[in-house]
Structure formats: C-alpha cells, structure tokens
Design a protein around this motif. Structure first.
Motif, mmCIF file in Angstrom:
data_model
loop_
_atom_site.group_PDB
_atom_site.id
_atom_site.type_symbol
_atom_site.label_atom_id
_atom_site.label_comp_id
_atom_site.label_asym_id
_atom_site.label_seq_id
_atom_site.Cartn_x
_atom_site.Cartn_y
_atom_site.Cartn_z
ATOM 1 N N ASP A 153 6.940 13.647 -7.505
ATOM 2 C CA ASP A 153 5.576 13.155 -7.324
ATOM 3 C C ASP A 153 5.344 12.449 -6.001
ATOM 4 O O ASP A 153 4.357 11.754 -5.835
ATOM 5 C CB ASP A 153 5.228 12.186 -8.453
ATOM 6 C CG ASP A 153 5.116 12.925 -9.765
ATOM 7 O OD1 ASP A 153 4.755 14.110 -9.715
ATOM 8 O OD2 ASP A 153 5.403 12.311 -10.795
ATOM 9 N N VAL A 154 6.249 12.625 -5.056
ATOM 10 C CA VAL A 154 6.042 11.957 -3.775
ATOM 11 C C VAL A 154 4.798 12.522 -3.119
ATOM 12 O O VAL A 154 4.604 13.735 -3.062
ATOM 13 C CB VAL A 154 7.277 12.152 -2.874
ATOM 14 C CG1 VAL A 154 7.007 11.568 -1.500
ATOM 15 C CG2 VAL A 154 8.484 11.491 -3.508
ATOM 16 N N ARG A 155 3.994 11.663 -2.662
ATOM 17 C CA ARG A 155 2.729 12.130 -2.073
ATOM 18 C C ARG A 155 3.002 12.912 -0.802
ATOM 19 O O ARG A 155 3.836 12.526 -0.002
ATOM 20 C CB ARG A 155 1.822 10.953 -1.750
ATOM 21 C CG ARG A 155 1.319 10.254 -2.963
ATOM 22 C CD ARG A 155 0.294 9.245 -2.559
ATOM 23 N NE ARG A 155 -0.953 9.910 -2.269
ATOM 24 C CZ ARG A 155 -2.078 9.662 -2.924
ATOM 25 N NH1 ARG A 155 -2.112 8.796 -3.882
ATOM 26 N NH2 ARG A 155 -3.174 10.292 -2.595
ATOM 27 N N ASP A 162 0.283 13.782 1.071
ATOM 28 C CA ASP A 162 -0.891 13.606 1.927
ATOM 29 C C ASP A 162 -0.737 12.460 2.895
ATOM 30 O O ASP A 162 -1.617 12.182 3.686
ATOM 31 C CB ASP A 162 -2.133 13.403 1.064
ATOM 32 C CG ASP A 162 -1.928 12.273 0.082
ATOM 33 O OD1 ASP A 162 -1.171 11.344 0.397
ATOM 34 O OD2 ASP A 162 -2.520 12.317 -0.995
ATOM 35 N N LYS A 167 -0.811 9.359 2.397
ATOM 36 C CA LYS A 167 -1.450 8.085 2.083
ATOM 37 C C LYS A 167 -0.373 7.078 1.715
ATOM 38 O O LYS A 167 0.524 7.365 0.943
ATOM 39 C CB LYS A 167 -2.410 8.246 0.908
ATOM 40 C CG LYS A 167 -3.109 6.941 0.562
ATOM 41 C CD LYS A 167 -4.104 7.143 -0.552
ATOM 42 C CE LYS A 167 -4.346 5.846 -1.296
ATOM 43 N NZ LYS A 167 -5.322 4.994 -0.898
ATOM 44 N N VAL A 179 1.153 3.919 -0.050
ATOM 45 C CA VAL A 179 0.965 3.452 -1.398
ATOM 46 C C VAL A 179 1.478 2.026 -1.499
ATOM 47 O O VAL A 179 2.542 1.703 -0.982
ATOM 48 C CB VAL A 179 1.719 4.377 -2.365
ATOM 49 C CG1 VAL A 179 1.710 3.807 -3.766
ATOM 50 C CG2 VAL A 179 1.115 5.755 -2.333
ATOM 51 N N ALA A 180 0.689 1.181 -2.158
ATOM 52 C CA ALA A 180 1.103 -0.206 -2.303
ATOM 53 C C ALA A 180 2.472 -0.265 -2.942
ATOM 54 O O ALA A 180 2.769 0.476 -3.873
ATOM 55 C CB ALA A 180 0.096 -0.949 -3.176
ATOM 56 N N GLY A 181 3.308 -1.124 -2.454
ATOM 57 C CA GLY A 181 4.623 -1.251 -3.031
ATOM 58 C C GLY A 181 5.675 -0.458 -2.273
ATOM 59 O O GLY A 181 6.858 -0.667 -2.443
ATOM 60 N N LYS A 182 5.232 0.503 -1.451
ATOM 61 C CA LYS A 182 6.194 1.325 -0.735
ATOM 62 C C LYS A 182 6.568 0.718 0.622
ATOM 63 O O LYS A 182 7.482 1.195 1.270
ATOM 64 C CB LYS A 182 5.600 2.704 -0.465
ATOM 65 C CG LYS A 182 5.627 3.620 -1.671
ATOM 66 C CD LYS A 182 5.173 4.984 -1.261
ATOM 67 C CE LYS A 182 5.211 5.932 -2.442
ATOM 68 N NZ LYS A 182 4.677 7.232 -2.100
ATOM 69 N N SER A 239 -1.532 -3.034 1.905
ATOM 70 C CA SER A 239 -0.759 -1.795 1.962
ATOM 71 C C SER A 239 -0.651 -1.253 3.377
ATOM 72 O O SER A 239 0.088 -0.325 3.620
ATOM 73 C CB SER A 239 -1.415 -0.751 1.068
ATOM 74 O OG SER A 239 -2.710 -0.457 1.542
ATOM 75 N N ARG A 240 -1.379 -1.814 4.319
ATOM 76 C CA ARG A 240 -1.291 -1.325 5.698
ATOM 77 C C ARG A 240 -0.396 -2.254 6.498
ATOM 78 O O ARG A 240 -0.569 -3.472 6.459
ATOM 79 C CB ARG A 240 -2.691 -1.281 6.335
ATOM 80 C CG ARG A 240 -3.635 -0.308 5.689
ATOM 81 C CD ARG A 240 -4.929 -0.212 6.484
ATOM 82 N NE ARG A 240 -5.539 -1.511 6.698
ATOM 83 C CZ ARG A 240 -6.439 -2.036 5.872
ATOM 84 N NH1 ARG A 240 -6.826 -1.379 4.821
ATOM 85 N NH2 ARG A 240 -6.949 -3.212 6.115
ATOM 86 N N HIS A 271 -0.475 11.230 -9.646
ATOM 87 C CA HIS A 271 -1.547 10.982 -8.692
ATOM 88 C C HIS A 271 -2.872 11.519 -9.187
ATOM 89 O O HIS A 271 -2.928 12.506 -9.909
ATOM 90 C CB HIS A 271 -1.205 11.611 -7.341
ATOM 91 C CG HIS A 271 0.083 11.107 -6.808
ATOM 92 N ND1 HIS A 271 0.271 9.787 -6.474
ATOM 93 C CD2 HIS A 271 1.265 11.716 -6.592
ATOM 94 C CE1 HIS A 271 1.509 9.612 -6.064
ATOM 95 N NE2 HIS A 271 2.148 10.761 -6.130
ATOM 96 N N SER A 281 -5.319 1.297 -4.129
ATOM 97 C CA SER A 281 -4.000 1.832 -3.953
ATOM 98 C C SER A 281 -3.803 2.825 -5.089
ATOM 99 O O SER A 281 -4.582 2.902 -6.017
ATOM 100 C CB SER A 281 -2.968 0.723 -3.997
ATOM 101 O OG SER A 281 -3.215 -0.102 -5.092
ATOM 102 N N PRO A 338 9.382 2.618 -4.220
ATOM 103 C CA PRO A 338 9.639 2.527 -2.782
ATOM 104 C C PRO A 338 10.168 3.845 -2.221
ATOM 105 O O PRO A 338 10.917 4.550 -2.878
ATOM 106 C CB PRO A 338 10.705 1.434 -2.679
ATOM 107 C CG PRO A 338 10.907 0.889 -4.030
ATOM 108 C CD PRO A 338 10.228 1.742 -5.013
ATOM 109 N N GLU A 339 9.725 4.127 -1.011
ATOM 110 C CA GLU A 339 10.228 5.331 -0.356
ATOM 111 C C GLU A 339 11.628 5.058 0.159
ATOM 112 O O GLU A 339 11.904 3.984 0.672
ATOM 113 C CB GLU A 339 9.324 5.683 0.823
ATOM 114 C CG GLU A 339 8.491 6.897 0.576
ATOM 115 C CD GLU A 339 7.352 6.970 1.567
ATOM 116 O OE1 GLU A 339 6.666 7.973 1.530
ATOM 117 O OE2 GLU A 339 7.148 6.033 2.361
#
Lengths: 934, 191
Positions: free
Chosen positions: A14-16, A18, A20, A22-25, A36-37, B97, B182, B189-190
């Motif tokens: 499910d890794v995006r 696009d 965008k 994501v909060a928490g990443k 988130s920025r 998503h 969000s 986390p990535e």
C-alpha cells in the motif's frame, strides 16, 4: 536479538505511488516544527490583506483582525476537517452507536389527533418475553421545552395527547421485533376530543384549548403567542400613496427532510452518570432539559453529540424520545437505542410553520416604501417549540434591507392538533420574505420601473439602524444586487422573454446569531466559549461545544485557530462531541456558530499567540512586536533568517507550566430598543443576499422548471469559500423544494398524508437548476476576520425569485406555495378564460415600458451607492437611522422629530376593529384581565 | 414477564446461514430467512457505513454494489443475494488509501453532513467503473435515486466529474489543495 530470529515484514503493497507525503512518515530535525511538510511554506501573500502588505484586495476596508492573518487557511477553499470520516463510512451518526449489551426502544404513539388519556395498561407488554422495560408519562411528569418561557412538552403524554404521533409510552426489549410487539400490546384508553386543524379556527374560543396557560391564557382560544408592532405614521399614507400592493398568501408546512432519522442511545454508566448519544444541533439545551425531566443534576449527564446527518433546525429542540431512551435505560440498567422510522420523523416535525400571510405595501410618488404592513397567522401544531421567536421573526426580519416609512406587524401563532412546527433554516423569515419581495415586484410593475432599480434606490446603508432599531453593521446588499443583475444579463431578459420563459429577482436578510441567548440569566454567561490546549507535541486541541451539523463549523473553528497560530490545519484537532470536555456553547441555531464560536476561538488563539511570541522574543532577544508568525516558524520581520521554530518557541513557553491552555469567549455587544419584543431579531450582524432565477413554465401543464440561479450572498468574509458555496447551493435546493414541490399535506380529517419521501417531494438532481454562487465580502467589523453567516440567509431569496420569474413567464401570480402544476395550470386557464384565448401558447408575455420614475430611481441609487461605499469604509461615521430617505434627521430618533410617529406594541381600542386575520387574536383578553367574563 | 406464550405480531422467520463476499472478505452469518440486506449489513456484518434513511427505497442512503451493480439494500432480501459480491462504502478505498471518488467528494464539497455520502459514493463508483467519461446527464441519471439535503447536488456532480478525470488519467490522483488531510490510513514510516 538472536541470530536465528526471523521476522517476516508484513505485506507492504500500500505504499503510495503518488508521492504525497503522509503524516507520520517524516523525520523532523529536532526539535522539529510539526506538520507533514518538512519545509516551511512561504508566506502566502495572496491571502494576506493588502493593508497589511499582502495582495488580498479589501474593497470594504480594513478589519481589526487583519493583523492576525498569516495567509494560512482563511479565505482558501478548504475541505471539511471531518470529510475523510464521512467519505470512508467511519462517521458515527446516532444509530451507529452500538454499545455492549444494548437493547432496543420503541415508542407508542397516539392514533388520535386530540384525546384525553384515561388509562394505560402495560401488563401485557411487560409479560412478553424479551421485554426489559416499559415506561409511561407518570415516570417523568416534569415539563420541558426549548424556550424557558414556553415549557409545554412531556417525555410522554400526561393526561392528553395533542397530535397523531404524540408519545404515549415506550418499551425496551432485546430486539426491535420484540419491542414492536410489546409496543402493540400496550393498551391505552382514550377519550377523543374535538381536534383543530385549521389555524384560523385556532383564533376562536373553544371548550378545551390544546394547552392551558392559566392567567396568561388568551381567552379560551388556542393562540399561543400574539405580536403587535407599529412604528411610524400609517394614518397619513393614503394621501401620498402612488402604488399599493395587497398580497394574501398561503404557505404549506415544510419538513427539514434531513436524511438521518432521529436516533438516540442512552446509557447510565457504572458510576450512575447518564451518557446520552444523540445527533443534536443544540446539545446544551437537551442537557438542561434532561436534567429537569430526569431530576438529576446537569453534571451527572454527559451529552455526546454524534455526527449529525443534517439538522436545518429540525434537531434543535430537546426531544421527548431522548428522555424516553434515558428513562428506559435507567429502568433496564442497560444501554437503550431508539431509532426513528422516517414516518416518526414527520410526527416529530418542527418544520416550517404553515402560514397565512397578508402583506400590504404602499409606495409614494418617489417610489419610496412608505407603508409596510404584515399580518402573519402561523400554525404551530401541538407544541410551542421555538414558536415564541417565530412569531416575532415573521414580522421583524422584514424590516431590512429597505428603508421604510412606516412598519406595522400583527402576528399570531396558534396551537393545532398537528405535529409541532418549529425552527427551520431561515427561521420565521422565509415566508414573509417571499410575500414582501413578490409585493415589491408588483409595486415595480405598477410604478413601471425595474424591480432591481426599485430595490437599489431604497436600501438601508451600511452602519445604520432599521425602523425597529436593529443595528446593521456591514451591508453588501447593493453589491449583491449589482452582481446578480450583471451575471444574469438581467437587462436583456427582464420582461423581454417569450411566453413560458421568465426571470425574477428576490432579496434576503437574515440574522447572524441571535443577540440574546435563549437561556440568559443574571450571570452574563458568554454565548460561546472555546478552550485551546497545546502540549509538547505541538498539536492544538480545540475544545468547543459548537455542533457541527455538516455546515462545517468544526472546520471554521479549526481554520481560525490555524490562521492565527500559522499552523497547518492538520495540526489542529477539534474536540466538540462531549459536554464533559466541551465548554458550553449554545448550539447550532440562528446562524450563530461561525460568528460567535470563531470569535471565541480567535480570542483563545490570540492568548496562545502572545505567549509564543514572547517566548520567541526571549530566545531571540527581540521585542515580540517585531516578530512575524509564519508556517511553524516565528522570525524577525526585517530579517527572516533570524527566527525560531514553532516547537522551540512552544517548548520555551511551556517551561515550568506544561501544556499551554487558553480560553476565549464571545458575548454580543449591548444592543436594541426598549419596546416589548425589541430583543427578537437582534443580532451582532446581518447577512444580505440577492438571487435572480430563470424559469421555464410549460403553459400546457403548469409544470415549472427552474433552469438557472445567480445567487449572491454577503457573508462578510468567506473563511472557506468552498463551504460558503456549498451553503448557497444547498439553500437554493431547499428553498426550491418549498417553492415548487414540498408540502406536508393534511387531509380533510387532519391526517398527515405524506410522511415519507415518496410523497413528500424533495428535489432530486434532475430538478436542480444550474446555480452560480456569488460571494460578496462586506467585511463585518465584529465578525471573525469579517465573516458573517452563510447557512440560512441564502435560502430566503430563492422563493420570491422563482415566484417573480413565473410571473415574468406567464403573467400570472400564484400566492399559494408550493407552485405545483395544478395550481399554476388553474391560474393559466383562468387567465385564458378571462382573455378569451384558446391556446395557452398564445397568451401574451408580460412586457414593461419604463415610466419617468425609472430615471429618478437610477439617479437616486447612484447617489446612494456613493453614500454606501463611504459608510462601508467608515469614511462617513455619522449615525443613520431609518427615515432619512423620508426627510428625517439621521441623528435624532424619529419619535423626537415627528409628532405623529408611533411606537406601539399593543393595539389601542380604535384599532381593534381594523386588524388583519392574525391581528384578531388581539380582540381577546388574557384570563387575568377577564375578571370572571366568559 | 412470565407465563403467556410468545405470540409474535410480525412473523418470526427461522434463521439460516447467509454468506457473501462483503468488501472482498468472505462473511458467513445467521440471518432470518426474511432479513433485509440493510439489516444484515449493519447489524451482522458490521458495515455501519451503510446508512438507513427511509426504509422504502426513496433516499438512496443504503445503496450498495451487488456484483458491481448499485442496489438499494433496504429493498433487497438478504438471502436473495447470498453468495454474491457486495461492496459498501467501506470497500471503496484502494487498500489503505482513499479511492479517487472519496478524495474528490472530500475536496470538492461533495459531502456536508455526510449521511447520504456513502450511498452517493457507491452509486457514482458503480458509474465510473462502467463509464469513465460520463456526461453531466449520465452522472445525474446515476445519482437520481439518491437524495441529498445539504449540497444541492452541484458539488456532488463536480466531485464525480473530478473523480472521472482521475479514472481517465487526466488528473493527478491527489487534488487536495491544502494539507488539511493527511492520509486516513498512514501505512507507517518509510524505510
């Protein structure tokens, strides 16, 4: 970790893709700035007012909140903060509350319009296996009602039932099926009384009035409230009248038609406190009423407002079924859930009052509105609800936006044996507004002038007072009219379209929050309170009692906090559901939330802002007034490289005290006159709107199709243009329903015939016209960042705009809403007979040749435009009282300069013979003045 | 509560096994043989996103997809659709998503109070599955059975048009013009 330990990573499909974020990443550089920025956004000059050095134009002048704008979110199209919950199905509405061990409640309702309850036998129901609790009116004899002056409801019938569907008893059982069976097993013995369904009969003395108010009862009639107001000099009108309009109207009752039926869950928790889950617009009043009826202190009740699936005024009374659920849950010791069928929603109603309204308008030689007379008889149904206020609103909310030579209003609200009417979007103002705007169209026709020019030449300016003393601050009426005229290409179309096609204009005026709260008391409580809390993580928690009913009040309050503190919206979390954690807010009614709640939130945010600036100043060793807030950073005005992150400043200001807490509150300024009823209609600001509607009428069938609407609304400042446009279009939809198809139909025997969406016709997507929303920003001096209401006012103009357009299309006025094809066709065929025309398509379309007066009006409105713009920008701050147009001195009250000027709230004996339909309520005496008379 | 025999007013039907593929997961529950699909979905399958507005097929709040076709679950007998594929609003999201249609409803004001939203989302997703280039008229026909009392439909139609553009690949998947939202389902986390 030992070597042979193997841990399989979970699927990560499910890794995006696009990109965008994501909060928490994100890993922030300590101490980090939150959000988130990773990068600070540049200051968005497009959304900083020009007088503060930005690029946002300010045609209406400066605002005291301008210097707190940070360009973060105010004025930007912002999705609702709870939109994700709604689009994923996670939003929890009333019936979605499922507590462990729940049981299901059902309500036993009256099958009679009006009856004495002689006995109730619950034995059989109680014996049914699976039934856990049964309750009747004796369990909760205390009266309640949304207005403290008219408490006339019980949880369940005590002695009498007052309409079909009135609550008689309730049961709770293990499942719905058993509960329904048990409800059917309750035996009630009634003595049927003579019911009243026609509001005109409610004015007469009867043996057994629906309610009895003791010494204050008006004769032995069913009149619940009567109003008389007279301002100015009506006697001298006849000599000066050039054109006269007399319109008699009939309006059917309308239901809110929200999609979520009422539902409630009550649960007495392990500490004996009531936890009540309900979709309420006004949780605080429900809270008060629950305490009264259940006889427990308010602090032992926690009202939890679920998501509200549409309210529009229909979920703003404390409801008997909420009491029933609590009573059953208390008896059963288990959570009780009650959900309504759609039919039950119609029995509860509280929709718009069915009304008989008569409007008389006099215009003089100069096309000034010298006489303005309204008589409104409104059908309140079985209970008072908000009716006390509605009775006033039907008259007083017609006193603007026009300057009036005189004003006279008689109103009466009567009880009938129907489901209670109450507050509905545009409370009390809608029907009268329709009647007077159509009246003005007729006056324009008679004077042979353009109806838009007639209006433009008679407007009250900004910062003025109406004839009844309402304080008008910002006023965008003129721009609204000009914009819809331009947008619709009015001058090319009005009275120029072929038969069957028409265009019409209507205006609106509405309160932005009522000036006096319903529950006021000697303590000067604020109308709205907001608490902010920021802990070390930097997230802002907003505690507010404001009820988001879909209008986006949570979004608005989050926006203003984010704007002042220059934080991304995602860092602001609104907690508004529980009365335990939310400060008291009076609720979502009378379009008060954005105005009052956002003002309170700004107050609280400013307190936090000051602390942050001081802390940043301490770190940087700079005076705090030289610092600028921007996206998660505070820096030196002259050199942006000198600054600290938001979290640095926050942590500095939290030294020794921990989480930052701030509280803000809002109260209206003192306003209004001294006459009886002066408080009704007072508001800290008023909204204005003008609509042009274009219709097509099928002259062979009378079917009306509204094709286009240009809808201009003055909301002061659009905090969120996306939401404002949504409100405008939504209001159009609801108003269009009332004018074209929606009606609660009561049969000959008074039975409601269409308590369902199959026969109660709400416009579908096919009936919707193409609406062009036009936002006018007049920048209200007291509104949050200049904002006023946008939720109710936009509904008012659509009704008269459509009715006027229908006249433009077929040359016939129908004064009986809704304009269903049968009524329209009847009017068309009557006209055909009269003019001896065989084919409806040969009917002449109305045409208009302007008289000499038209030029005069254009000249006058050009002068007024100049005046208005100077007053709006406060270049002219002189007082302006209604009456200047008629030659009165603006600095003096009219009664001091004109001997014949009357202000009266009661008819004198000479007037008693000459009153309108509702006015005849004044021919009766109150019991306390009757001295034994019959 | 003792003594007399239980005399049902509404005939109680015997329960029997009901199974279906609800949002991609096989579900099997016991449900009365005359159960309405809406009740089974809400009360037994835990799909509280399916809303009950009128119980007679007039509001469209309870719309679900059955084998890809939008149906009113309040007018559908549960056992009639046993063994079929049922998609509710909960099943629209692409994994963790938001689906484009959901994102667009949020971003374009297609949802105000949100109660009718699940029905609209399912009905319009069914449209887009079959027709990525719907005209305004086709959109209107797809949602004509759904009542919305808040929005006046205009922003709903705009939301569907925006989602259609994403389906056609003409627009970026995420059109949100600010960072208010969000992801509702952050995937951690990535690395």
């Amino acid at each position: 970790m030992s070597k042979d330990y193997v841990q399989q990573a979970g699927m990560n499909k499910d890794v995006r893709v696009d990109g965008k974020r994501v909060a928490g990443k994100l890993r922030f550089n300590p101490p980090g700035s939150g959000g988130s920025r990773p990068e600070m956004a540049e200051r968005d000059l497009e959304f900083i007012p020009e007088l503060e050095g930005g690029n946002e134009p300010q045609p209406a002048g400066a605002h005291s909140h301008d210097s707190f704008r940070t360009g973060t979110t105010v004025g930007k199209r912002t999705p609702l903060v709870d939109a994700n919950a709604k689009v994923t199905g996670q939003a929890w509405y009333g019936d979605d509350i499922r507590l462990p061990n729940e049981i299901i409640g059902r309500i036993v309702r009256s099958p009679y319009h009006y009856a004495k309850v002689k006995s109730i036998d619950t034995t059989k129901a109680e014996e049914l296996p699976g039934v856990i609790a049964v309750s009747t009116g004796v369990d909760a004899p205390s009266k309640f009602g949304v207005l403290p002056v008219t408490k006339d409801e019980h949880a369940m019938a005590v002695e009498k039932v007052r309409h079909v569907g009135d609550l008689v008893a309730c049961v709770a059982a293990i499942d719905e099926e058993t509960a329904r069976q048990a409800a059917a097993l309750i035996e009630v013995e009634y003595e049927v009384l003579d019911a009243i369904h026609d509001p005109k009969k409610g004015l007469l003395d009867v043996d057994d009035p629906i309610h009895w108010r003791g010494p204050y009862h008006i004769g032995s009639t069913n009149v619940q409230k009567r109003v008389f107001q007279e301002f100015g000099d009506r006697e001298s009108l006849e000599d000066t009248t050039k054109a006269f309009h007399n319109g008699k109207w009939k309006f059917m009752g309308v239901n809110h038609g929200f999609t979520e039926p009422h539902a409630v869950v009550a649960h007495w928790d392990s500490n004996g406190r009531l936890q009540l889950y309900t979709p309420q617009q006004v949780p605080h009043y429900a809270h008060r009423a629950l305490a009264t009826v259940l006889e427990v202190p308010m602090h032992q009740i926690n009202v939890i407002r679920t998501f509200v699936g549409g309210g529009f005024g229909g979920k703003s009374d404390p409801f008997p079924h909420e009491m029933c659920a609590a009573i059953l849950a208390r008896k059963a010791g288990r959570p009780v859930r009650i959900t309504f069928d759609r039919e039950e929603v119609f029995w509860v109603n509280r929709g718009r009052h069915p009304s008989h309204i008569e409007v008389k308008i006099n215009a003089n030689d100069d096309a000034k509105i010298s006489g303005f007379e309204i008589d409104a008889l409104i059908d309140g149904g079985g209970f008072a609800s908000f009716g006390h206020v509605t009775s006033y609103y039907n008259g007083v909310l017609a006193t603007a936006p026009y300057e009036l030579g005189s004003f006279h209003y008689t109103g009466a609200r009567v009880w009938t044996n129907k489901p209670a009417s109450g507050a509905m979007r545009g409370h009390g103002a809608v029907n009268t507004r329709c009647a007077i705007e159509v009246g003005l169209d007729d006056i324009a026709e008679k004077l042979q002038v353009d109806p838009i020019d007639l209006r433009l030449a008679n407007l009250l300016p900004p910062h003025s007072k109406t004839i009844t003393g309402f304080r008008i601050t910002s006023n965008g009426m003129r721009q609204a009219l000009e914009r819809v005229r331009e947008g619709s290409n009015w001058d090319e179309k009005f009275r120029k379209l072929p038969i069957g096609k028409g265009i019409g204009i209507g205006c609106g005026f509405f309160i932005s929050g009522s000036g006096l709260p319903i529950h006021w008391d000697p303590h000067n409580f604020p109308h709205a309170t907001v608490h902010l809390q920021i802990d070390m993580d930097g997230g802002v928690t907003v505690h507010t009692g404001a009820a988001d009913i879909g209008q986006g009040s949570s979004t608005a309050v989050a926006q203003v906090v984010a704007e002042v503190l220059a934080l991304p919206l995602e860092m602001v979390h609104v907690r508004s559901h529980e009365s335990d954690t939310s400060p008291v807010d009076l609720g979502s009614y009378s379009s008060r939330v954005t105005f009052m709640n956002a003002n309170a939130a700004i107050g609280a945010a400013l307190e936090i802002r000051e602390k942050l600036l001081n802390a940043a100043g301490d770190i940087l060793d700079l005076p705090s007034d030289k610092l600028v807030l921007n996206d998660r950073r505070i820096y030196f005005k002259k050199d942006p490289t000198i600054g600290v992150s938001y979290l640095d400043a926050l942590h500095k200001s939290q030294e020794d005290i921990g989480a930052l807490i701030a509280s803000g509150a809002y109260r209206t300024p003192p306003m209004g006159g001294v006459h009886k009823g002066a408080a009704a209609g007072l508001a800290p600001a008023y909204s204005f709107s003008a609509y042009v509607a274009e219709v097509e009428v099928d002259v062979d069938t009378g079917l009306i199709k509204c094709t286009d609407v240009w809808a201009a609304h003055d909301c002061g400042k659009a905090l969120n243009p996306l939401a404002v446009e949504g409100q405008i279009i939504g209001s159009c939809h609801m108003g269009l329903g009332q004018v074209l198809s929606e009606q609660m139909v009561y049969g000959r025997t008074g039975h409601l015939q269409n308590p369902n969406f199959l026969e109660y016709k709400i416009p579908s997507v096919h009936e919707m016209p193409n609406v062009t929303p036009i936002i006018i920003e007049s920048c209200d001096p007291e509104g949050p960042f200049g904002a006023k209401e946008a939720g109710e006012g936009p509904l008012l103009p659509i009704l008269p705009a459509v009715v006027n357009a229908v006249y433009d299309a077929i040359g016939v006025r129908v004064n009986d809403l809704p304009l269903t094809p049968d009524k329209v066709w009847a009017a068309i065929s009557k006209k055909m007979n009269r003019e001896k025309i065989d084919d409806a398509r040969d009917l002449p379309a109305p045409r208009l040749d302007f008289s000499e007066l038209q030029k005069k009006l254009i000249k006058r409105s050009a002068e007024h435009k100049l005046r208005d713009s100077r007053r709006q920008r406060r270049e002219d701050e002189g007082p302006y009282l209604n009456g200047v147009l008629f030659g009165l001195d603006p600095t003096l009250p009219p009664e001091e300069q004109d001997e014949t000027w009357k202000i009266s709230v009661k008819p004198d004996s000479s007037q008693l013979d000459n009153l309108g339909l509702a006015g005849t309520a004044w021919t009766k005496k109150e019991q306390r003045h009757m001295e034994g008379e019959k | 509560m003792v003594g007399e025999e239980h005399v049902p007013m509404i005939p109680s039907a015997p329960s029997k096994a009901w199974s279906a593929e609800v949002n991609g997961q096989f579900r099997e529950v016991l449900a009365p043989s005359n159960a309405i699909l809406l009740d089974v979905l809400r009360d037994k399958a835990g799909c509280l996103g399916v809303k009950r507005g009128c119980d007679m097929g007039t509001c469209g709040c309870c719309t679900v997809m059955i084998d890809g076709v939008p149906r009113l679950s309040c007018l559908t007998m549960a056992h009639e659709v046993s063994g079929r594929e049922i998609t509710t609003v909960e099943g629209l999201a692409n994994g963790s998503h938001l689906a484009p249609i959901q994102q667009c409803f949020a971003d374009h004001g297609g949802s105000q109070c949100g109660f009718c939203t699940p029905g609209f989302l399912v009905a319009s997703q069914a449209l887009l599955n079959n027709n990525p280039c719907p005209t305004e008229k086709e959109i209107a026909c797809a949602i004509e059975g759904n009542l919305c009392r808040c929005t006046g439909y205009q922003q709903i139609v705009q939301s569907i048009q925006a989602a259609a553009a994403i389906h056609r690949g003409e627009a970026d998947a995420v059109v949100s013009n600010n960072a208010a939202h969000s992801d509702p389902h952050p995937s951690g986390p990535e690395m």
